[in-house]
Motif scaffolding. Sequence first.
Motif, PDB file in Angstrom:
ATOM      1  N   PHE A   1       0.831  -1.363  -0.231  1.00 14.53           N
ATOM      2  CA  PHE A   1       0.078   0.217   0.149  1.00 14.53           C
ATOM      3  C   PHE A   1       0.743   1.220   0.169  1.00 14.53           C
ATOM      4  CE2 PHE A   1      -2.486  -3.368   2.121  1.00 14.53           C
ATOM      5  CZ  PHE A   1      -3.552  -3.365   1.332  1.00 14.53           C
ATOM      6  N   ARG A   2       2.050   1.298  -0.099  1.00  9.94           N
ATOM      7  CA  ARG A   2       2.963   2.223  -0.086  1.00  9.94           C
ATOM      8  C   ARG A   2       3.037   3.182   0.916  1.00  9.94           C
ATOM      9  NH1 ARG A   2       2.851   4.081  -6.520  1.00  9.94           N
ATOM     10  NH2 ARG A   2       3.284   2.076  -7.735  1.00  9.94           N
ATOM     11  N   ILE A   3       3.069   2.333   2.014  1.00  9.04           N
ATOM     12  CA  ILE A   3       2.905   3.201   3.400  1.00  9.04           C
ATOM     13  C   ILE A   3       4.525   3.093   3.907  1.00  9.04           C
ATOM     14  CG2 ILE A   3       2.034   3.089   5.771  1.00  9.04           C
ATOM     15  CD1 ILE A   3      -0.224   1.771   4.921  1.00  9.04           C
ATOM     16  N   PRO A   4       4.987   4.318   4.190  1.00 10.25           N
ATOM     17  CA  PRO A   4       6.298   4.531   4.682  1.00 10.25           C
ATOM     18  C   PRO A   4       6.896   3.512   5.672  1.00 10.25           C
ATOM     19  CG  PRO A   4       5.258   6.577   4.478  1.00 10.25           C
ATOM     20  CD  PRO A   4       4.207   5.631   4.442  1.00 10.25           C
ATOM     21  N   THR A   5       7.994   2.983   5.339  1.00 12.38           N
ATOM     22  CA  THR A   5       8.635   1.846   6.090  1.00 12.38           C
ATOM     23  C   THR A   5       9.005   2.420   7.567  1.00 12.38           C
ATOM     24  OG1 THR A   5      10.046   1.201   4.568  1.00 12.38           O
ATOM     25  CG2 THR A   5      10.793   0.456   6.505  1.00 12.38           C
ATOM     26  N   ILE A   6       9.102   3.636   7.996  1.00 16.61           N
ATOM     27  CA  ILE A   6       9.263   4.101   9.428  1.00 16.61           C
ATOM     28  C   ILE A   6       8.045   3.850   9.989  1.00 16.61           C
ATOM     29  CG2 ILE A   6       9.561   5.965  10.730  1.00 16.61           C
ATOM     30  CD1 ILE A   6      11.377   7.256   8.512  1.00 16.61           C
ATOM     31  N   ILE A   7       6.832   3.999   9.541  1.00 16.65           N
ATOM     32  CA  ILE A   7       5.440   3.643  10.296  1.00 16.65           C
ATOM     33  C   ILE A   7       5.582   2.513  10.511  1.00 16.65           C
ATOM     34  CG2 ILE A   7       3.195   3.874   9.779  1.00 16.65           C
ATOM     35  CD1 ILE A   7       4.329   6.581  10.182  1.00 16.65           C
ATOM     36  N   GLY A   8       5.964   1.496   9.487  1.00 19.59           N
ATOM     37  CA  GLY A   8       5.955   0.143  10.043  1.00 19.59           C
ATOM     38  C   GLY A   8       6.842  -0.132  11.315  1.00 19.59           C
ATOM     39  N   PHE A   9       7.959   0.331  11.244  1.00 17.97           N
ATOM     40  CA  PHE A   9       8.774   0.065  12.479  1.00 17.97           C
ATOM     41  C   PHE A   9       8.166   0.981  13.841  1.00 17.97           C
ATOM     42  CE2 PHE A   9      12.408   0.263   9.365  1.00 17.97           C
ATOM     43  CZ  PHE A   9      12.508  -1.326   9.727  1.00 17.97           C
ATOM     44  N   ILE A  10       7.669   1.973  13.830  1.00 15.79           N
ATOM     45  CA  ILE A  10       6.806   2.684  14.975  1.00 15.79           C
ATOM     46  C   ILE A  10       5.770   1.560  15.323  1.00 15.79           C
ATOM     47  CG2 ILE A  10       5.360   4.580  15.742  1.00 15.79           C
ATOM     48  CD1 ILE A  10       7.346   6.068  13.885  1.00 15.79           C
ATOM     49  N   LEU A  11       4.745   1.203  14.452  1.00 18.41           N
ATOM     50  CA  LEU A  11       3.753   0.261  14.676  1.00 18.41           C
ATOM     51  C   LEU A  11       4.417  -1.064  15.317  1.00 18.41           C
ATOM     52  CD1 LEU A  11       0.931  -0.383  14.567  1.00 18.41           C
ATOM     53  CD2 LEU A  11       1.125  -1.429  12.227  1.00 18.41           C
ATOM     54  N   THR A  12       5.476  -1.624  14.998  1.00 18.60           N
ATOM     55  CA  THR A  12       6.191  -2.721  15.432  1.00 18.60           C
ATOM     56  C   THR A  12       6.435  -2.543  16.895  1.00 18.60           C
ATOM     57  OG1 THR A  12       7.093  -3.462  13.355  1.00 18.60           O
ATOM     58  CG2 THR A  12       7.949  -4.244  15.493  1.00 18.60           C
ATOM     59  N   GLY A  13       7.007  -1.463  17.346  1.00 19.71           N
ATOM     60  CA  GLY A  13       7.429  -1.029  18.641  1.00 19.71           C
ATOM     61  C   GLY A  13       5.853  -0.994  19.359  1.00 19.71           C
ATOM     62  N   MET A  14       4.893  -0.384  18.892  1.00 19.57           N
ATOM     63  CA  MET A  14       3.674  -0.023  19.775  1.00 19.57           C
ATOM     64  C   MET A  14       3.009  -1.498  20.040  1.00 19.57           C
ATOM     65  SD  MET A  14       2.149   3.006  17.395  1.00 19.57           S
ATOM     66  CE  MET A  14       0.309   2.619  18.117  1.00 19.57           C
ATOM     67  N   LEU A  15       3.160  -2.777  19.122  1.00 16.14           N
ATOM     68  CA  LEU A  15       2.454  -3.936  19.321  1.00 16.14           C
ATOM     69  C   LEU A  15       3.519  -4.884  20.284  1.00 16.14           C
ATOM     70  CD1 LEU A  15       1.596  -4.893  15.594  1.00 16.14           C
ATOM     71  CD2 LEU A  15       0.029  -4.168  17.511  1.00 16.14           C
ATOM     72  N   VAL A  16       4.706  -4.468  20.206  1.00 13.19           N
ATOM     73  CA  VAL A  16       5.275  -5.442  20.979  1.00 13.19           C
ATOM     74  C   VAL A  16       5.828  -4.855  22.310  1.00 13.19           C
ATOM     75  CG1 VAL A  16       6.645  -6.715  18.905  1.00 13.19           C
ATOM     76  CG2 VAL A  16       7.779  -4.796  20.106  1.00 13.19           C
ATOM     77  N   GLY A  17       5.566  -3.554  22.301  1.00 14.25           N
ATOM     78  CA  GLY A  17       6.085  -2.985  23.673  1.00 14.25           C
ATOM     79  C   GLY A  17       5.112  -3.325  24.800  1.00 14.25           C
ATOM     80  N   PRO A  18       5.367  -2.544  25.866  1.00 20.98           N
ATOM     81  CA  PRO A  18       4.778  -2.826  27.273  1.00 20.98           C
ATOM     82  C   PRO A  18       3.240  -2.410  27.196  1.00 20.98           C
ATOM     83  CG  PRO A  18       6.272  -1.100  27.689  1.00 20.98           C
ATOM     84  CD  PRO A  18       6.696  -1.790  26.231  1.00 20.98           C
ATOM     85  N   HIS A  19       3.097  -1.247  26.264  1.00 20.77           N
ATOM     86  CA  HIS A  19       1.840  -0.593  26.071  1.00 20.77           C
ATOM     87  C   HIS A  19       0.995  -1.472  25.259  1.00 20.77           C
ATOM     88  CE1 HIS A  19       2.957   2.485  28.830  1.00 20.77           C
ATOM     89  NE2 HIS A  19       4.016   2.719  28.052  1.00 20.77           N
ATOM     90  N   GLY A  20       1.499  -2.215  24.296  1.00 22.53           N
ATOM     91  CA  GLY A  20       0.623  -3.090  23.328  1.00 22.53           C
ATOM     92  C   GLY A  20       0.561  -4.453  23.785  1.00 22.53           C
ATOM     93  N   LEU A  21       1.222  -5.420  23.264  1.00 20.67           N
ATOM     94  CA  LEU A  21       0.814  -6.893  23.380  1.00 20.67           C
ATOM     95  C   LEU A  21       1.783  -7.195  24.415  1.00 20.67           C
ATOM     96  CD1 LEU A  21       0.820  -8.222  19.741  1.00 20.67           C
ATOM     97  CD2 LEU A  21      -1.193  -7.612  21.168  1.00 20.67           C
ATOM     98  N   GLY A  22       2.732  -6.729  24.907  1.00 20.21           N
ATOM     99  CA  GLY A  22       3.420  -6.870  26.185  1.00 20.21           C
ATOM    100  C   GLY A  22       4.539  -8.044  25.687  1.00 20.21           C
ATOM    101  N   LEU A  23       4.796  -8.311  24.460  1.00 22.37           N
ATOM    102  CA  LEU A  23       5.825  -9.317  24.005  1.00 22.37           C
ATOM    103  C   LEU A  23       7.208  -9.029  24.601  1.00 22.37           C
ATOM    104  CD1 LEU A  23       4.643 -10.050  20.469  1.00 22.37           C
ATOM    105  CD2 LEU A  23       4.145 -11.386  22.445  1.00 22.37           C
ATOM    106  N   ILE A  24       7.474  -7.878  24.697  1.00 22.09           N
ATOM    107  CA  ILE A  24       8.712  -7.216  25.244  1.00 22.09           C
ATOM    108  C   ILE A  24       8.450  -6.192  26.359  1.00 22.09           C
ATOM    109  CG2 ILE A  24      11.002  -6.144  24.950  1.00 22.09           C
ATOM    110  CD1 ILE A  24      10.625  -7.113  22.125  1.00 22.09           C
ATOM    111  N   ARG A  25       8.648  -6.529  27.491  1.00 22.14           N
ATOM    112  CA  ARG A  25       8.466  -5.451  28.692  1.00 22.14           C
ATOM    113  C   ARG A  25       9.843  -4.870  29.135  1.00 22.14           C
ATOM    114  NH1 ARG A  25       3.484  -5.744  30.614  1.00 22.14           N
ATOM    115  NH2 ARG A  25       2.012  -7.491  29.910  1.00 22.14           N
ATOM    116  N   GLU A  26      10.799  -5.378  29.124  1.00 22.01           N
ATOM    117  CA  GLU A  26      12.133  -4.816  29.300  1.00 22.01           C
ATOM    118  C   GLU A  26      12.735  -4.016  28.157  1.00 22.01           C
ATOM    119  OE1 GLU A  26      13.697  -4.612  32.299  1.00 22.01           O
ATOM    120  OE2 GLU A  26      12.073  -5.456  33.123  1.00 22.01           O
TER     121      GLU A  26
END
Length: 663
Positions: A26-51
């Motif tokens: 969909f030609r969405i910028p790569t940087i947005i993909g990395f930020i969304l990855t952090g939102m999902l894996v981080g402590p405020h998202g799915l909590g896959l990475i808490r440290e």
Amino acid sequence: MELLFLRNIIIISGLATLIILLFHRFRIPTIIGFILTGMLVGPHGLGLIRETSQVDNLANIGLILLLFVIGIEFSPKSFLSLGKPILTAGVLQIMLAAFAGYALALVYGRPLEESLLIGLLTSLSSTAIVLAIIQERGEIDTPYGNTALGILILQDIAVVPMMLLIPLLAGRSGNLSEALLEFLFKAVGVVLLAIIGMRWVAPFILYQIARTRNREIFLISIITLSFAIAWLTSTIGLSLALGAFLAGLIISESEYSRDILGSVLPLRNVFSSFFFVSIGMLIDISQIAEQIVTVLALTIGILILKIISSAIAPAIAGFPFRISLLTGFALSQIGEFSFILARTGLSVGLLTTSTFQLLLAVASLTLFITPFAIALAPQAVSMLARLPLPKTLIVGRFPLQELKIEEKRDHLIIVGYGFTGRNLARAASAANIPYLILDLNPEIVRKERAAGEPIYFGDATQEPVLEHAGIKTARVMVIAIHDAAAERRIVELASRLNPNVYIIARTHYISELEPLYRLGADEVVPEEYETAVEIFTRVLNVYLVPQEDIEKFINELRAYSYEMLRSISRKRAVPAEIRLKLPETAISEVKLAAGSPAAGKTLAELSLRKRYGVSVLAIHRNHQTIPNPDGDTRLYAGDRLVIVGTKDKLNVAESLFGNPEVA
């Protein structure tokens, strides 16, 4: 611990790969993909990475490499070569956008110091995303592409003094006079270190390393140097990022800078992704959801303010309305370096957590919208250009009328003074053909006018500019620019103002052939095919193929390629060439209507030349063309006839066939 670290990297890399693959479709910028990855894996998202400390360490490496590359790419010589108009536009854009962001923050009720930082954050745009989009669209060499690139370079450099200002705004440096003195002391120290390093230290060290001719030692030494300077600056109270930029700046003027850049870029791309992932991990999705209306309102407000401020700056610097507004749309987002400043502001207590969360959400949304804003910009500019705006704003600060163009007739108009335009002007001068050049680079215009060239600053997409250039009395116009949208507008405008002008357009893209012919171009030269023909010729020369055979092959290649992709041009080729050589002659293409007196008769029976003073050059019938038909050729309803004669004769003859369609 080691296995946990490896697990975290696998989670981040795997999820980022899936998201970016999806975003790429969909030609969405790569940087947005990395930020969304952090939102999902981080402590405020799915909590896959808490440290997050391990990711933060990788992010710091990415930050150092980001600024190190910026420092290498920044050359004082190339910086000064941008030219006064772009430098002026860049400085004005940063000031105007910063003031707009500052004013918006004050209206939102933020404290003075925090509002100043928010103003600095919003003044920056995304170099990575904007360059990627305009390169993909083939607009990097257009006037607005060059302007946007120059301003982005200035913004990247402005990050460095902004980072020095943050502790000052946070009140970390005591009273104001002491803070200013410390700021000046650090700034002077950085400049002196850069000068000494570029002049004496870096050349000696890099020469000794390069003598080993060992790629591993070379790369490790460069990384060590950049990290060491970053660490050194951090120990004296400056940031890691500033030290990394300084390291790159020291290397930038060495003869090894290009080689170093090529070696470091892959590392930068890997580690900088962790920086944007770490930014995403800081975003609290639930907190943003609670104030989604505020986020959307601020996003729209910042986009509008940045478009306006980023368009006003080049307009003040003298650029035409169209170029200024396209630049405004391109720079409408909040850039990736704003995340660096925001995180620094959070660490020194200048930003509250809630404001930080809000800024991250708004900045991410503006980045997401950027591709759509740039894609819609030409249509928006065309709509706004219809408004009753002042002529000075439309044509820029260097209007053609002030240059007193002498009256010309049957002259050649060259749009664009790049490689093609320059050589065409030389050929025209040698052949004693009167010509006139239009270009949007004021530095080139000033220099070439001083050398005696009839070149003028002007945006050929504007009707007043073409009229003042004598489009209504010109015989030929050649469009040699890289802006596809502008090229279409110029062709449409020129053919409307002077239907008899012979228009030759150069294009990069095959897809532009049909639109340009439909708008009125007589010849369109696609660079892809002409490059292929040139390579084809050289290959056959190497194989010692006779020149006669080479020319035959070339003719066949051109005929095959152009037949497939420019069927419209085949219909226009004959009339266009006659109109060029006989400007008083009129050409029409008429469709033979059912029930016409001419239907079913031969050309000899009609005696067109004797009775009406016109001749039939060609007949288009059932996707075929009958060139130069003889007297025995019979006409049928639906035939399209290309007829030539004077205008008054054509008007009389056309009643015999039906409603004419002008070719």
